[in-house]
Design a protein around this motif. Sequence first.
Motif, mmCIF file in Angstrom:
data_model
loop_
_atom_site.group_PDB
_atom_site.id
_atom_site.type_symbol
_atom_site.label_atom_id
_atom_site.label_comp_id
_atom_site.label_asym_id
_atom_site.label_seq_id
_atom_site.Cartn_x
_atom_site.Cartn_y
_atom_site.Cartn_z
ATOM 1 N N ILE A 164 -28.017 -8.556 73.263
ATOM 2 C CA ILE A 164 -27.418 -7.961 72.062
ATOM 3 C C ILE A 164 -26.628 -9.008 71.286
ATOM 4 O O ILE A 164 -26.685 -9.071 70.051
ATOM 5 N N VAL A 168 -28.727 -9.255 67.949
ATOM 6 C CA VAL A 168 -28.119 -8.354 66.972
ATOM 7 C C VAL A 168 -26.924 -9.003 66.274
ATOM 8 O O VAL A 168 -26.809 -8.993 65.049
ATOM 9 N N ASN A 392 -34.705 -12.299 74.159
ATOM 10 C CA ASN A 392 -34.556 -12.470 72.720
ATOM 11 C C ASN A 392 -35.637 -13.392 72.163
ATOM 12 O O ASN A 392 -36.212 -13.132 71.106
ATOM 13 N N PRO A 416 -29.624 -7.699 61.994
ATOM 14 C CA PRO A 416 -30.703 -8.118 62.901
ATOM 15 C C PRO A 416 -32.028 -8.248 62.157
ATOM 16 O O PRO A 416 -32.261 -7.562 61.153
#
Length: 466
Positions: A164, A168, A392, A416
């Motif tokens: 994350i 993000v 990722n 994102p």
Amino acid sequence: MTSTTDHDAAVSASRVPSFAEAFRVWARIGCLSFGGPAGQIALMHKELVEERRWIGEQRFLHALNYCMLLPGPEAQQLAVYIGWLMHRTLGGLVAGLLFVVPGALVMLGLSLLYVLYRHIPLIDAVFFGVKAAVLAVVVEAGLRISRRALRNRAMVMIAIVAFIGIFVMKIPFPIIILAAGIVGWLGHRIAPATFSGNGHAGKQGQPAFKGTIDLMFERGELAHAEPSAAKALRVCAVWLPLWLGPVALLWLLAGPHSVWTQVSGFFSAMAIVTFGGAYAVLAYVAQAAVETFGWLAPGEMLDGLGLAETTPGPLILVLQFVGFLASYRAAGGLDPLLAGALGALLTLWVTFAPCFFWIFLGAPYVEALRGSKALSAALTAITAAVVGVIMNLALWFGLHVVFREVRPIAFLGLTPDLPVLSSLDWRAALLSAAAMLAMLRFRMGMVPTLAASALAGVAIIRLTGG
């Protein structure tokens, strides 16, 4: 009763190999070191432990654990370390260089061919297929590492938070690694069983035998491996200027905005934080090279990774491809091909010079560090974070392979990168699914999958008319 084979092996191990013998073996390993760090370490084990018994099983694993504590490609550093033990600094230099040079030469040749012939339709079709296989390779690597690293809920949570954070929230990779290390260090104090570093230990129950290096140690022939402040100062005095001198000189001569300064500075920083192997750092490099510096397009980063997968040597050689294209496109008054070659050489230098520095400086001291449970806990947490970073990378690659258009979408103050669904390329999606099925279900090797995907890419482009 000792068998004849064991006796012959013991006699062979008692003889210190000549420098010329070691040179030939390191050259052989450098030319055959395909398959990423797992394959490269296995090859070294076969050549050095099983066949020649230059190093004992336990000492080999001990040295490998040393190198896992360091940033950079652990297989190449393992070669440097063993070469240094046998033949001092020159032995380490030769072992490390021969591990890198064959693949670097191949990668330079492929980079030249890439910029000269990239837009020929047949080459385009080949790379279309290769990208699908690269996505499968990255996913498979992430799953393999996750099985080893995510041993409890705490490690899973660290991986999720790391994912994350980088996807993000776009937190820089070095900060994520630093934060994970701090969490592991603190976690060792609070819940030592949860953050134990068992994942970094060597195999147990291996048959013990003495290799050449072990016998050299018993005979007092490894005095150069004993730590001392004077040796450490000499190493720093030689290797820090060798590594960072060109970076400082380029900054002074060309200024901070020159591509040469950017390449040398960025990849020098990467050399310090590349814990977790090439796949971990590639996520950060890909996004920085594409989005921050504008050196490459997203598809070109995938092309470079595909080329690096097919060459011997460390996978981190893909950085050479990035440096080549960055310098090729900002050549200034130089011939673009010459500028690209110089950029590739500069990238190699600042990427691998630190690897020698870490070994020559730290190897005499690392044994004490390896016994630190707190440090082992920090590395355990870092490895868990690396899983999130690799996921990722897989998602970033997947979006750019399967969709023609990806753009940042504002959401709760964050941006994102999300795909434009109408830009789905069904051909790329089909090839990617087939490559993943081949690797994950049928256990097809990396090189056969790359070759089959390249051929499939040519076929599907011709059948669909481009």
